[in-house]
Scaffold this motif. Structure first.
Motif, PDB file in Angstrom:
ATOM      1  N   UNK A  36      61.169  41.779  33.219  1.00  0.00           N
ATOM      2  CA  UNK A  36      60.480  41.195  33.443  1.00  0.00           C
ATOM      3  C   UNK A  36      60.747  41.712  35.865  1.00  0.00           C
ATOM      4  N   UNK A  37      61.030  42.726  35.872  1.00  0.00           N
ATOM      5  CA  UNK A  37      60.976  43.085  37.022  1.00  0.00           C
ATOM      6  C   UNK A  37      59.955  43.119  38.372  1.00  0.00           C
ATOM      7  N   UNK A  38      58.315  44.306  37.735  1.00  0.00           N
ATOM      8  CA  UNK A  38      57.099  44.202  37.561  1.00  0.00           C
ATOM      9  C   UNK A  38      55.906  42.780  38.628  1.00  0.00           C
ATOM     10  N   UNK A  39      56.451  42.165  36.922  1.00  0.00           N
ATOM     11  CA  UNK A  39      55.575  40.998  36.617  1.00  0.00           C
ATOM     12  C   UNK A  39      55.940  39.514  38.395  1.00  0.00           C
ATOM     13  N   UNK A  56      56.072  52.944  36.112  1.00  0.00           N
ATOM     14  CA  UNK A  56      53.881  53.046  35.358  1.00  0.00           C
ATOM     15  C   UNK A  56      53.271  51.866  36.471  1.00  0.00           C
ATOM     16  N   UNK A  57      53.717  51.145  37.089  1.00  0.00           N
ATOM     17  CA  UNK A  57      53.279  49.990  37.667  1.00  0.00           C
ATOM     18  C   UNK A  57      52.398  49.216  37.384  1.00  0.00           C
ATOM     19  N   UNK A  58      52.133  47.938  38.431  1.00  0.00           N
ATOM     20  CA  UNK A  58      51.747  46.567  37.987  1.00  0.00           C
ATOM     21  C   UNK A  58      50.974  46.295  36.741  1.00  0.00           C
ATOM     22  N   UNK A  59      49.636  47.829  37.289  1.00  0.00           N
ATOM     23  CA  UNK A  59      48.663  47.434  36.439  1.00  0.00           C
ATOM     24  C   UNK A  59      49.061  47.631  34.631  1.00  0.00           C
ATOM     25  N   UNK A  60      49.856  48.270  34.330  1.00  0.00           N
ATOM     26  CA  UNK A  60      50.339  48.438  33.224  1.00  0.00           C
ATOM     27  C   UNK A  60      50.949  47.858  32.626  1.00  0.00           C
ATOM     28  N   UNK A  61      51.990  47.439  33.496  1.00  0.00           N
ATOM     29  CA  UNK A  61      53.442  46.578  33.028  1.00  0.00           C
ATOM     30  C   UNK A  61      52.426  44.972  32.985  1.00  0.00           C
ATOM     31  N   UNK A  62      50.724  44.608  33.284  1.00  0.00           N
ATOM     32  CA  UNK A  62      50.474  43.436  33.297  1.00  0.00           C
ATOM     33  C   UNK A  62      49.464  43.690  31.935  1.00  0.00           C
ATOM     34  N   UNK A  63      48.839  45.350  31.159  1.00  0.00           N
ATOM     35  CA  UNK A  63      48.064  44.804  29.655  1.00  0.00           C
ATOM     36  C   UNK A  63      49.627  44.840  29.446  1.00  0.00           C
TER      37      UNK A  63
END
Ligand SMILES: [Zn+2]
Lengths: 993, 91
Positions: free
Chosen positions: A883-886, B31-38
């Motif tokens: 959940x860190x990134x989101x 990996x960055x937000x975009x990758x996690x969003x996907x």
């Protein structure tokens, strides 16, 4: 005085004349015999009128002799057991049976609603859509109640069902649906091959059409072959043959649904027995030998009581020795219909005429006609003169145009046979058209299933036996059983020729769907209005949507649509077949899962002790938890809860908190694992210490919280909330097995293994010293705040002790093996007596957590972030975690989010309620200025007023501001002050002391 | 529906919990937000054979990778998740 059974034949039939049974229909007493259905008993008593139709309230009789019956629906039984829409054709007669006709007022013979017939134009196809369009509010107020009164399908009992229902599993190699010739032959072959076989028969007797039509098998009369075969099957230990059991559905992976009507044939189930049992059967193979349904021909007046399917006529005469009519006319388009003539003549009944739509009749039937002295008319029935008292005259249009009239009191109709393609089509299968029988037959089937005999479109007795036998042997073989199946039973095939005939045009209503009162002209109208697709046709006219699911009507409906659109029937196609094949009571699906056994109940380890104390319990999920412990003289829950809170804050109390989820996290990578699932760090937690942890979902929203302790280098003890115990376990297993398989860590759910008690209050240590072995150091130095370790108790058993506090007081939580939980509660009471120990429930627990500003379920709402809860600083920036990134997304970190804040009413005397909306003071409440809502409230004995927690936009920046609480549900409006959520001991001195 | 758990054998659907597509792989920490969003939100709407995560919560608590045809519900393969079972991967 029971009726005289005027239409009972002098001999024959499979009824037991030595066992007469009295029954009542619409208040009138009749008699029948053991072995009758309600329908056959009514027929034996000369009753022709059994109900009124759904829309037009037309008089209706008995059309069929099976579960496909669209007309003869009754309310069976009385009082709490009254069941509407019960088919008289399948209801077995028992002594004292009571049934009432439906859809009639004030009486069956005189029904005021039958004037609906005069207004038929407004009841045409699509009338619901057309007539009641506007204004919308009229629908609820006027139209719907009026329609419900006029067009009912019986009345439900309106009170709780007094009977029990059961659910059971069964497993077998070969499952067989139907016990006609094909089904029995299949069972013989499969059973002899050594397969485990289950055969389900819907009827209360085995044999299918053999019971009505007889025949010769292996040189024996059908009845004799039947009893020999049943004896052979009964002697096979792995073959189970079940009557009164309908296979109603096919599900994935070879799972089938079957409904066994265990005691529907009795007035009420014997004591401790169920009424019905729902079977889920797992079978490697399935042979569908469900037979075929004879189909009506659509002509004017075809719903007149006394118009009966030809095969049903044979069943009533042959199986039940009950004559639906004395002078019978037959209208057929096929060879099979003639068998009714043979049966009727054999029973001494008169044949008025045979109206045969085919150009030719076989020489044998010709000579039968001349011997029987009745004419054979080539043509079609165009009308029926009669009414509620039955058929009187039949109008016939002869080939070539001449007209004729036949006087008869009964009309048998055969339009051919439709194989029962339901079971084979339930996986979205579409049956295929076979021209020679003008019917749909199975085109493939769900994996492992095959149709045999009439269900496959092959109607002859010989081919039914051969196909069934071959299918049974093949099914056993596929399931791994190759024993000797022996030889198949042998019989001759009857001739079958048919000239398709669906609809005879004529004056008057010609019914396609009897139960929903859909006529041929409704279908033509639907076509004119553009509802040509079969799925549209079905919904626009409601064809096939009644409780019989169009078993007698669907194919005729398609054929008529095909004719008016100029397409072929296969081009027109069928609608999708869906289970259940027959209506199944919701009670049977529920089984024992109703009322107090709706779900499992979990009891805390100290439950029985708490019950002895007079605790009031609350359901939390599956758990029963002690909510408070009322004492004599206390006038309400609030007084009890307030006493419990004060007792804890001033002395000592304890509460069973065993419902928290508990997970042992073990292994060299246990710390690393927890670092990834919690937002804060656990790998650096010292052995012997506990830490509060917060988990997010991968989308950045808070998932769960709890305290996790490190008991050894490679052993953490994690707790979850009560509500999420199972889900967190599942989530952690996902993290361990799928996301981070490289970590050497194992998880064990120990929620049920440990009884856990919170002991809180300034005198906690005094009490604990009486429980814990004297060698254990419980001083602030020896056991500081957030300490956690195993301790020995007096008497030697080991316990886990955690110095954690949810109440804000000096507190410990103690875990003992669950089997000692009740003893621990009793011991705490005993040892705590000198200190005035007070057991407290979840309500006091909640009050103290709100006073302390701790978050719980209402704040962990699935929409809040760690920062919303005031826990943003716990988020580690030095590691990755779920959940860190989101959680870093703009909207989740926005400064104007609703965050947890305390509230107290400006009027100290006012009660707060959760759910109220927070609006800026002086503004009119509306969606535009809704700034949050109240999540948790309590009366705080410590503050001596109501306090609460709320989620409020920028709440933490607005401490001290007066806002407006708007509660439209309860009609309350008042002002509250936003304040620090920690109402009690904000420095935390008490819990550290 | 029946699922053949590699640890427990053939068991009934009610013992299992469905999670969803097993294809997305959790991105690396950097990996960055975009990758996690996907990873969190984007899913293929497969009409046909797909690989899915199922949990045998009513049995051995293993996460399973189930190959299932969404059109027919036919299950063609069931494998334990990489970390399922008692042993560490590679141990
Ligand atoms: Zn398993």
């Amino acid at each position: 005085m029971a009726g005289a059974q005027t239409n009972r034949l002098g001999n024959g039939g499979l009824i037991d004349r030595s066992e007469p049974l009295n029954f009542r229909f619409d208040g009138k007493t009749f008699s029948g015999f053991q072995g009758d259905t309600l329908a056959s008993a009514l027929i034996a008593n000369g009753v022709k009128l059994v109900g009124r139709s759904f829309k037009y309230h037309r008089p209706r009789g008995i059309l069929t002799a099976g579960s496909e019956e669209p007309n003869a629906l009754v309310e069976l039984r009385t009082g709490a057991r009254r069941e509407p829409n019960t088919k008289a054709t399948t209801a077995e007669l028992y002594e004292g049976l009571e049934a009432a006709s439906q859809n009639r007022w004030p009486s069956l013979r005189f029904d005021v609603m039958s004037v609906n017939q005069l207004f038929a134009p407004i009841f045409v196809a699509g009338f619901y859509y057309k007539t009641f369009m506007w204004p919308a509010k009229f629908w609820e107020a006027i139209y719907e109640p009026a329609i419900r009164r006029a067009a009912g399908l019986g009345r439900a009992a309106g009170v709780a069902d007094p009977d029990h229902y059961d659910k059971a599993w069964a497993h077998c190699d070969v499952l067989i649906a139907g016990s006609g010739p094909a089904g029995l032959a299949a069972a013989l072959a499969a059973g002899r091959s050594g397969a485990r076989v289950i055969l389900c028969e819907e009827d209360f007797a085995f044999g299918g059409r053999l019971l009505s039509d007889g025949g010769t098998i292996d040189g024996l009369p059908a009845a004799e072959w039947l009893s020999r075969t049943l004896a052979e099957l009964a002697a096979m230990p792995d073959v189970r043959i079940m009557t009164r059991t309908t296979l109603f559905g096919v599900y994935d992976g070879g799972t089938y649904g079957a409904l066994e009507r265990v005691n529907d044939h009795l007035p009420s189930p014997p004591e401790h027995q169920v009424r019905q049992r729902m079977w889920r059967i797992v079978a490697k193979r399935c042979v569908v030998a469900a037979g075929a349904l004879e189909r009506p021909i659509v002509f004017a007046g075809n719903d007149t009581p006394g118009v009966t399917m030809a095969s049903a006529m044979r069943t009533y005469v042959g199986r039940y020795a009950a004559a639906p009519a004395k002078r019978i006319a037959l209208f057929t388009n096929n060879e099979d219909g003639w068998r009714t003539v043979e049966t009727a003549l054999g029973a001494g009944l008169q044949i008025a005429a045979v109206i045969d739509a085919r150009p030719d009749v076989s020489p044998a039937h010709r000579s039968l006609a001349s011997k029987g002295g009745f004419p054979v008319l080539h043509g079609s029935v165009t009308g029926v003169d009669g009414g509620k008292d039955g058929v009187k005259k039949i109008a016939v249009s002869l080939t070539g145009g001449a007209r004729a009239e036949v006087e008869a009191d009964g009309l048998a109709v055969s339009g051919g046979w439709n194989p029962a393609v339901g079971l084979t089509s339930y996986h979205r299968g579409r049956p295929k058209w076979r021209d020679d029988i003008a019917a749909f037959v199975p085109d493939g089937a769900p994996p492992g299933m095959v149709a045999a005999g009439a269900a496959n479109g092959d109607f002859g007795l010989g081919i039914c036996l051969a196909q069934g036998f071959a299918a049974g042997a093949a099914a056993a073989h596929h399931a791994g059983h190759n024993g000797k199946a022996g030889t198949a039973p042998v019989a001759d095939d009857e001739a079958f020729s048919l000239t398709p005939l669906w609809h005879v045009t004529g004056k008057g209503k010609a019914f396609v769907d009897y139960q929903h009162d859909v006529t041929a002209s409704d279908i033509e109208l639907a076509q004119r209005e553009g509802f040509e697709s079969v799925e549209h046709l079905k919904r626009y006219t409601t064809l096939g949507m009644a409780t019989d699911q169009g078993k007698t009507s669907n194919v005729a409906g398609l054929a008529i649509m095909a004719a008016v659109t100029g397409k072929s029937i296969p081009e027109t196609g069928t609608t999708i077949y869906r289970p259940p094949y027959v209506p199944v009571a919701i009670g049977a699906f529920a089984g024992h899962h109703r009322d107090e056994t709706f779900h499992a109940t979990r009891l805390t380890p100290s439950h029985h002790w708490a019950a002895e104390q007079g605790a009031v319990f609350v359901d939390t999920g599956l758990w029963k938890r002690a909510q408070w412990y009322p004492r004599a003289g206390e006038k309400d829950w609030l007084e009890s809860v307030t006493r419990e809170v004060k007792a804890v804050r001033s002395g000592v109390g304890f509460c069973d908190v065993s419902t928290l989820g508990k997970i042992d996290v073990l292994g060299p990578d246990a710390g690393a694992f927890l670092d990834r699932v919690y937002i804060n760090t656990f790998s650096n937690l010292a052995v012997g210490k506990a830490r509060y942890g917060l988990m997010l979902r991968e989308d950045g929203i808070v998932y769960d919280d709890g305290t996790t302790s490190r008991l050894a280098e490679d052993h953490y003890f994690l707790t979850t909330t009560t509500a999420k115990a199972g889900l967190v376990m599942q989530h952690l297993e996902f993290c361990r097995q799928v996301l981070f398989p490289e970590l050497d860590v194992q998880l064990t759910s120990v929620s049920d293994q440990w009884a856990q008690f919170s002991i809180a209050g300034p005198k906690t240590r005094d009490l604990l010293k009486e429980i814990v072995d004297p060698t254990e150091d419980l001083s602030n130095e020896g056991f500081p705040f957030m300490g956690a370790r195993e301790v020995a108790l007096r008497g030697g058993i080991k316990a886990r002790l955690f110095r954690i506090s949810f109440s804000g007081e000096m507190a410990f939580e103690i875990s003992v093996p669950a089997r000692y939980g009740e003893a621990m509660a009793r011991n705490l009471m005993l040892a705590g007596k000198p200190f005035g120990v007070t057991p407290y429930g979840t309500e006091a627990l909640g009050v103290m957590r709100i006073e302390k500003g701790h978050i719980a379920g209402p704040e962990l709402s699935g929409t809040t972030t760690a920062a919303d809860l005031g826990l943003g600083k716990m988020m580690s920036t030095k590691k990755d975690f779920i959940g860190r990134v989101m959680a870093g997304r703009e909207a989740l970190a926005a400064p104007d989010r609703q965050v947890v804040v305390g509230i107290k009413p400006t009027d100290r005397a006012r009660r707060l309620r959760s759910g109220a909306h927070i609006i800026p003071k002086g503004q009119t409440p509306g969606p535009g200025n809704d700034q949050g809502y109240v999540t948790s409230v309590c009366f705080s004995p410590t503050s001596d007023q109501w306090i609460g927690l709320a989620l409020v936009e920028r709440g933490r920046e607005r401490i001290g501001e007066i806002v407006h609480a708007h509660d439209p549900i309860r009609g309350e409006d008042y002002d509250v002050e936003l304040c620090n959520p920690v109402f009690y001991d904000p420095d935390g001195g008490r819990q550290r002391g | 529906m029946r699922i053949v758990c590699p640890f427990c054998g053939e068991r009934e659907l009610g013992e299992f919990t469905y999670l969803g597509d097993a294809k997305p792989v959790r991105p690396a920490a950097d990996a960055g937000e975009e990758a996690v969003y996907d990873y969190v939100y984007l899913r293929d709407n497969v009409a046909g054979v797909m690989s899915e995560n199922w949990y045998h919560g009513g049995g051995c608590r293993a996460w399973l990778k189930v190959t299932r045809n969404t059109l027919t519900h036919e299950i063609s393969a069931v494998e334990p998740a990489a970390g399922a079972g008692a042993a560490k991967v590679g141990a």
